[in-house]
Design a protein around this motif. Structure first.
Motif, PDB file in Angstrom:
ATOM      1  N   LYS A 139       5.868 -16.368  34.478  1.00 42.24           N
ATOM      2  CA  LYS A 139       6.893 -17.347  34.128  1.00 42.24           C
ATOM      3  C   LYS A 139       6.747 -17.855  32.702  1.00 42.24           C
ATOM      4  N   LYS A 140       5.527 -18.031  32.264  1.00 34.06           N
ATOM      5  CA  LYS A 140       5.328 -18.627  30.952  1.00 34.06           C
ATOM      6  C   LYS A 140       5.907 -17.737  29.836  1.00 34.06           C
ATOM      7  N   ASP A 141       6.057 -16.450  30.141  1.00 39.72           N
ATOM      8  CA  ASP A 141       6.582 -15.538  29.119  1.00 39.72           C
ATOM      9  C   ASP A 141       8.108 -15.387  29.182  1.00 39.72           C
ATOM     10  N   PHE A 142       8.734 -16.045  30.167  1.00 44.63           N
ATOM     11  CA  PHE A 142      10.188 -15.930  30.303  1.00 44.63           C
ATOM     12  C   PHE A 142      10.950 -16.438  29.064  1.00 44.63           C
ATOM     13  N   PRO A 143      10.639 -17.671  28.589  1.00 46.16           N
ATOM     14  CA  PRO A 143      11.472 -18.217  27.511  1.00 46.16           C
ATOM     15  C   PRO A 143      11.505 -17.323  26.271  1.00 46.16           C
ATOM     16  N   ALA A 144      10.352 -16.796  25.870  1.00 44.53           N
ATOM     17  CA  ALA A 144      10.323 -15.963  24.660  1.00 44.53           C
ATOM     18  C   ALA A 144      11.174 -14.708  24.871  1.00 44.53           C
ATOM     19  N   TYR A 145      11.019 -14.088  26.042  1.00 45.69           N
ATOM     20  CA  TYR A 145      11.817 -12.897  26.324  1.00 45.69           C
ATOM     21  C   TYR A 145      13.307 -13.229  26.330  1.00 45.69           C
ATOM     22  N   LEU A 146      13.662 -14.266  27.070  1.00 49.12           N
ATOM     23  CA  LEU A 146      15.083 -14.570  27.202  1.00 49.12           C
ATOM     24  C   LEU A 146      15.707 -14.920  25.859  1.00 49.12           C
ATOM     25  N   GLU A 147      14.897 -15.491  24.992  1.00 49.11           N
ATOM     26  CA  GLU A 147      15.454 -15.831  23.689  1.00 49.11           C
ATOM     27  C   GLU A 147      15.868 -14.567  22.924  1.00 49.11           C
ATOM     28  N   TRP A 148      14.972 -13.562  22.873  1.00 52.29           N
ATOM     29  CA  TRP A 148      15.388 -12.379  22.087  1.00 52.29           C
ATOM     30  C   TRP A 148      16.439 -11.560  22.813  1.00 52.29           C
ATOM     31  N   ALA A 149      16.390 -11.579  24.148  1.00 55.55           N
ATOM     32  CA  ALA A 149      17.372 -10.806  24.904  1.00 55.55           C
ATOM     33  C   ALA A 149      18.767 -11.423  24.743  1.00 55.55           C
ATOM     34  N   VAL A 150      18.841 -12.733  24.894  1.00 58.80           N
ATOM     35  CA  VAL A 150      20.132 -13.418  24.763  1.00 58.80           C
ATOM     36  C   VAL A 150      20.654 -13.285  23.332  1.00 58.80           C
ATOM     37  N   ASN A 151      19.750 -13.430  22.374  1.00 54.03           N
ATOM     38  CA  ASN A 151      20.163 -13.294  20.976  1.00 54.03           C
ATOM     39  C   ASN A 151      20.726 -11.912  20.682  1.00 54.03           C
ATOM     40  N   ALA A 152      20.137 -10.887  21.285  1.00 54.46           N
ATOM     41  CA  ALA A 152      20.626  -9.533  21.050  1.00 54.46           C
ATOM     42  C   ALA A 152      22.059  -9.413  21.563  1.00 54.46           C
ATOM     43  N   PHE A 153      22.307  -9.934  22.756  1.00 56.51           N
ATOM     44  CA  PHE A 153      23.661  -9.869  23.307  1.00 56.51           C
ATOM     45  C   PHE A 153      24.639 -10.613  22.402  1.00 56.51           C
ATOM     46  N   ARG A 154      24.213 -11.786  21.955  1.00 56.67           N
ATOM     47  CA  ARG A 154      25.114 -12.589  21.119  1.00 56.67           C
ATOM     48  C   ARG A 154      25.366 -11.923  19.777  1.00 56.67           C
ATOM     49  N   LEU A 155      24.327 -11.325  19.222  1.00 51.48           N
ATOM     50  CA  LEU A 155      24.493 -10.640  17.949  1.00 51.48           C
ATOM     51  C   LEU A 155      25.472  -9.473  18.102  1.00 51.48           C
ATOM     52  N   ALA A 156      25.382  -8.799  19.225  1.00 48.11           N
ATOM     53  CA  ALA A 156      26.282  -7.666  19.451  1.00 48.11           C
ATOM     54  C   ALA A 156      27.727  -8.126  19.594  1.00 48.11           C
ATOM     55  N   THR A 157      27.940  -9.255  20.231  1.00 51.12           N
ATOM     56  CA  THR A 157      29.299  -9.615  20.648  1.00 51.12           C
ATOM     57  C   THR A 157      29.990 -10.686  19.799  1.00 51.12           C
ATOM     58  N   ALA A 158      29.215 -11.447  19.031  1.00 46.67           N
ATOM     59  CA  ALA A 158      29.799 -12.669  18.434  1.00 46.67           C
ATOM     60  C   ALA A 158      30.690 -12.416  17.225  1.00 46.67           C
ATOM     61  N   GLY A 159      30.774 -11.160  16.779  1.00 45.54           N
ATOM     62  CA  GLY A 159      31.569 -10.913  15.567  1.00 45.54           C
ATOM     63  C   GLY A 159      33.078 -10.906  15.776  1.00 45.54           C
ATOM     64  N   VAL A 160      33.509 -10.913  17.033  1.00 40.84           N
ATOM     65  CA  VAL A 160      34.947 -10.736  17.297  1.00 40.84           C
ATOM     66  C   VAL A 160      35.757 -12.023  17.115  1.00 40.84           C
ATOM     67  N   GLU A 161      37.060 -11.858  17.040  1.00 39.32           N
ATOM     68  CA  GLU A 161      37.968 -13.009  16.915  1.00 39.32           C
ATOM     69  C   GLU A 161      38.016 -13.794  18.229  1.00 39.32           C
ATOM     70  N   ASN A 162      38.520 -14.995  18.127  1.00 36.76           N
ATOM     71  CA  ASN A 162      38.607 -15.861  19.311  1.00 36.76           C
ATOM     72  C   ASN A 162      39.394 -15.230  20.453  1.00 36.76           C
ATOM     73  N   ASP A 163      40.454 -14.499  20.069  1.00 37.60           N
ATOM     74  CA  ASP A 163      41.326 -14.010  21.142  1.00 37.60           C
ATOM     75  C   ASP A 163      40.892 -12.646  21.681  1.00 37.60           C
ATOM     76  N   THR A 164      39.740 -12.160  21.265  1.00 37.79           N
ATOM     77  CA  THR A 164      39.182 -10.965  21.908  1.00 37.79           C
ATOM     78  C   THR A 164      38.247 -11.450  23.016  1.00 37.79           C
ATOM     79  N   GLN A 165      38.500 -10.928  24.200  1.00 38.30           N
ATOM     80  CA  GLN A 165      37.763 -11.461  25.350  1.00 38.30           C
ATOM     81  C   GLN A 165      36.525 -10.603  25.629  1.00 38.30           C
ATOM     82  N   ILE A 166      35.355 -11.253  25.640  1.00 36.97           N
ATOM     83  CA  ILE A 166      34.103 -10.539  25.896  1.00 36.97           C
ATOM     84  C   ILE A 166      33.685 -10.742  27.364  1.00 36.97           C
ATOM     85  N   HIS A 167      33.517  -9.634  28.047  1.00 35.27           N
ATOM     86  CA  HIS A 167      33.023  -9.678  29.429  1.00 35.27           C
ATOM     87  C   HIS A 167      31.583  -9.197  29.454  1.00 35.27           C
TER      88      HIS A 167
END
Ligand code: MET
Ligand SMILES: [Zn+2]
Length: 760
Positions: A615-643
């Motif tokens: 459990k103690k290693d969860f936060p560090a992992y989730l931080e880079w994993a979530v960041n990777a997803f956000r980095l991949a998806t956050a470049g789009v315009e508001n009206d592009t829907q990300i699933h």
């Protein structure tokens, strides 16, 4: 002298002979006697192979027809009543527990720690009567002995066996660990029999020491091993792997066992504390050759670790070993004819790892000069990989260094995006969609194979794929789905497809590893910095959108999942590799957006399973994993829907991380877990849209209209109507068209009736 040891060897054989034998047997084409003979041949071959590589300590009882945990359940009579009642032969019962039969479902299958291997979960009840009812470990020991190989039998330790199991239905509330004193006599019996057969050591795997354990479980070790150490004249190697023992290291202190094995690949730092804990007669087995990856061992660093241990203990009390069983590595590099020589020289599969062990043992026993050329070659190969252009792409590194925080941030908050997306997409209440793939028919597989082999031209293949897409789009329009998909007919596998299009990946011909039973996977190997030479999916998605007026959803596999289902590099952190994948996907997503796709889905089914063991290693992992997803998806315009899409496991625990992905819509597998997922909505306030899977696509059963309606009503008690999407659990590629059509029609009908009900 320092001996070398293997903790377990891949079972399938160099060409997956075991898989073929098993499947032929299940199909009724191979008798039980033939199956037994095939298994016997494979075992002998594996023992001799390890011997010929110079390994001193070779395991037995590491073989299994399906799974080693199931072998123990059967051996100890931990057979739930439902399987006992049947008039089945020993092997029929075994396979019924493993895979179910016409009347019974299989036992529950779960992941083996953080590997991609799965085991059958033992089930205990108040009436479980532990008995040694089989002889497998003894038979296999004697079988090897007959071939003049004195093996070290492997058994799963009693505490791990209980802890990894669960209470049988009807015995809820039973804590398996409370059964330890009933179980121990069976282990004593087994140890006596192994000793009588001539075993001098037994490898007892207590891998659960890498978990955060309840106090009750921790406390069970000492008394258990007090008993076992006295049971027979045989030495116990108390074996742990897959990570750091952390606070469980105190269990080793004063434990009456003859030796301890540690994983010094994943957790080299624990060597010091163990060296000071062991007493003057105990042996240390140093796991310095990685059992979980495909990379050549760096001899220099491995030898350094072993020398540190020798300094303290002397050569006779140190064993050089694989970090874990080699079950998780492919069989041999020998069969790879297509990987370039340059890259091939960086790898080492099970056979090669066995050889490495014997070289390291020689180096520390007789001095480096005794294996000078092997050491020199190793240094050369390690250096070559470090300096190779394939490994290091300055453009990728430069791009990574210029990644900024705001690149992880969508232009506006969900509520603002939601308004713009509504405006643009014009979807009804309770929009319906699917998860991506449609049935992968024989024709599709055939066309893909033909194209791969060069039997049809690219043009012919493309037009075949276009026809498939047309059919799937037309079908979806006809049954009235709201957001369509192209059906993924061009994809063999959701990771391989992307790996083949990205720089930095290598594919093997024969590097299979067991996933469960006869099922093997062939993960891509990540060898270098990852980048995207050109568009990967735009052609198909753009075409699909061009033939419909409904919104088309483009499909991508997310960075965490691509990484999780590949063999990662060991020279840079996984977080760095994941970010490289994210950047490549970011470009793809922007290209999809440019091509007119208004909805884009990024699947991350492996987000949960990649979580660390502690459990103690969860936060560090989730931080880079979530960041990777956000980095991949956050470049789009508001009206592009990300699933995004999640399946395969219990997501409640990481729901917070799922929220942080900031996707506009998430679909989550839920139909199997009895709506357990939904309890999350009672406590969490989920801001965006959500599609809890409405029926289980892993079963051929057609979802009935009333069932789906009930489910939707149940879900609507917890999820606000304006946030709810209606979709299946996962992709439909394993289903046939008949089931798909029937279930999807019911799903659309249920959405329509829910709209009516809701209006009323
Ligand atoms: C294991 S998740 C699968 C998602 C993928 N888009 C599919 O539909 O097949
Ligand atoms: Zn899925």
């Amino acid at each position: 002298m320092v001996k070398s040891a293997v903790l377990g060897f891949p079972r399938m054989g160099p060409n997956r002979e075991l898989k073929k034998a098993l499947e032929a047997h299940w199909a009724g084409k191979f008798s039980e006697a033939e199956l037994q003979q095939a298994a016997k041949d494979l075992r002998l071959q594996n023992w001799q192979l390890q011997k010929s590589q110079g390994v001193d300590i070779i395991p037995s009882n590491d073989f299994s027809f399906y799974d080693q945990v199931l072998d123990h359940s059967v051996l100890f009579n931990v057979i739930p009543k439902r399987y006992q009642d049947e008039k089945l032969s020993f092997m029929q019962r075994y396979f019924a527990m493993a895979r179910g039969n016409s009347t019974l479902p299989s036992q529950e299958m779960v992941k083996w720690f953080d590997s991609n291997y799965h085991f059958m979960r033992p089930e205990f009840s108040n009436s479980t009567e532990f008995k040694l009812v089989g002889t497998k470990p003894i038979d296999e020991f004697l079988e090897a002995k007959e071939a003049h190989i004195l093996t070290r039998p492997v058994v799963i330790g009693p505490v791990s066996f209980l802890y990894l199991g669960k209470a049988e239905k009807g015995s809820q509330g039973l804590d398996p660990i409370s059964l330890i004193n009933k179980l121990l006599p069976v282990y004593e019996d087994l140890f006596r029999k192994l000793a009588a057969a001539g075993a001098d050591w037994i490898q007892v795997d207590e891998a659960i020491l890498v978990y955060d354990l309840p106090e009750k479980v921790r406390a069970a070790f000492k008394p258990a091993y007090e008993r076992l150490s006295k049971a027979a004249n045989v030495k116990i190697l108390f074996t742990t792997y897959f990570g750091d023992l952390g606070n469980n290291v105190d269990i080793i202190n004063g434990l009456p066992v003859a030796g301890v094995h540690l994983d010094l690949v994943r957790a080299p730092g624990q060597l010091g504390s163990i060296l000071s804990l062991l007493n003057d007669s105990q042996i240390l087995s140093a796991g310095v050759v990685d059992g979980r990856n495909i990379w050549k061992t760096n001899f220099k660093s491995a030898i350094e670790i072993v020398e540190t241990a020798i300094k303290k203990f002397g050569k006779d009390r140190i064993i050089v070993a694989s970090s874990s069983s080699l079950l998780h590595t492919p069989h041999t590099l020998d069969s790879e004819k297509k990987i370039s020589e340059e890259i091939k020289d960086w790898f080492s599969f099970a056979v090669e790892k066995a050889k490495e062990l014997s070289i390291i043992a020689k180096a520390v026993t007789n001095g480096p000069d005794s294996v000078r050329s092997e050491l020199n070659n190793n240094t050369k190969s390690i250096e070559a990989r470090k300096c190779s252009k394939i490994t290091n792409d300055p453009a990728v590194r430069e791009r990574q260094s210029s990644v900024t925080q705001d690149m992880h941030q969508r232009k506006s908050e969900f509520s603002a995006r939601n308004k713009e997306q509504k405006q643009r997409l014009q979807l009804p209440l309770f929009p319906t969609t699917t998860i991506g793939s449609f049935p992968q028919t024989k024709e599709i597989r055939l066309a893909r194979n033909k194209f791969r082999k060069g039997e049809i031209t690219e043009q012919e293949y493309d037009s075949f794929i276009e026809k498939e897409i047309q059919a799937v789009v037309k079908f979806q329009e006809e049954i009235g789905l709201d957001v369509l998909v192209h059906g993924e007919p061009e994809r063999n596998d959701m990771v391989q497809y992307f790996g083949e299009k990205l720089n930095g990946f290598v594919f093997t011909q024969n590097a299979w590893v067991q996933s469960y039973g006869s099922r093997c996977v062939q993960p891509p190997l990540i060898v270098g910095d990852i980048s995207r030479p050109k568009e990967m999916t735009v052609k198909e998605s753009k075409y699909a959108q061009s033939i419909t007026n409904k919104p088309m959803k483009a499909m991508l596999t997310g960075p965490v999942t691509i990484l999780a289902w590949s063999f990662p590099r060991d020279d840079i952190p996984r977080s760095v590799q994941c970010q490289q994948l994210a950047l490549a996907l970011r470009d793809e997503i922007l290209d999809l957006e440019k091509a007119g796709l208004k909805v884009i889905q990024v699947d991350e089914p492996a987000l949960r399973e990649t979580c660390p063991l502690r459990k103690k290693d969860f936060p560090a992992y989730l931080e880079w994993a979530v960041n990777a997803f956000r980095l991949a998806t956050a470049g789009v315009e508001n009206d592009t829907q990300i699933h995004s899409h999640f399946c395969y496991s219990d997501f409640n625990e990481i729901f917070d991380a799922i929220r942080c992905l900031d996707a506009d819509v998430v679909s989550i597998e839920n139909s199997k877990s009895d709506l357990k997922l939904l309890s999350v909505f009672d406590s969490q306030n989920y801001p965006a849209c959500i599609g809890p899977g409405i029926w289980d696509v892993h079963s051929p059963r057609v979802a009935l209209l009333e069932e789906i309606q009930d489910r939707v009503r149940e879900i609507l008690k917890r999820v606000p109507a304006e946030s709810l999407w209606i979709n299946p659990d996962c992709g439909l590629k394993t289903r046939n068209w008949e089931e798909t059509e029937a279930s999807l029609k019911n799903m659309v009908a249920a959405a329509r009736s829910a709209r009516e009900e809701y209006k009323a």
